[in-house]
Design a protein around this motif. Structure first.
Motif, PDB file in Angstrom:
ATOM      1  N   VAL A  28       0.830  -1.200   0.000  1.00  0.00           N
ATOM      2  CA  VAL A  28       0.000   0.000   0.000  1.00  0.00           C
ATOM      3  C   VAL A  28       0.865   1.251   0.000  1.00  0.00           C
ATOM      4  O   VAL A  28       0.576   2.215  -0.722  1.00  0.00           O
ATOM      5  N   VAL A  56      -5.356   2.971  -3.293  1.00  0.00           N
ATOM      6  CA  VAL A  56      -5.847   1.686  -3.791  1.00  0.00           C
ATOM      7  C   VAL A  56      -7.042   1.901  -4.708  1.00  0.00           C
ATOM      8  O   VAL A  56      -7.167   1.256  -5.756  1.00  0.00           O
ATOM      9  N   VAL A 108       2.112   1.870  -3.469  1.00  0.00           N
ATOM     10  CA  VAL A 108       1.055   2.425  -4.311  1.00  0.00           C
ATOM     11  C   VAL A 108       0.847   3.898  -3.986  1.00  0.00           C
ATOM     12  O   VAL A 108       0.676   4.722  -4.893  1.00  0.00           O
TER      13      VAL A 108
END
Length: 67
Positions: free
Chosen positions: A13, A29, A16
């Protein structure tokens, strides 16, 4: 809209978030999922156009890659 809670690896995460330039894990996300869906729709549109051209006999030369 219904919400879904999922568990993801924190390092994934964070990666990202950095790549998307987003400060919120959920927003990062969500951006990835929306991009994935949009990419799929663009692919479907291109292949549908190509299939239609084959079917109708109006095949054009391929477009150069964009990018």
């Amino acid at each position: 809209m219904a919400k879904v809670n999922i568990a993801l690896d924190a390092e994934l995460v964070v990666e990202v978030m950095v790549l998307a330039g987003v400060g919120s894990p959920q927003d990062a996300v969500e951006a990835v999922v929306r991009d994935y869906i949009a990419r799929g729709h663009r692919t479907e549109a291109r292949t549908a156009d190509r299939d239609e051209a084959h079917r109708t006999g109006t095949l054009l030369p391929p477009e150069p890659p964009q990018g």
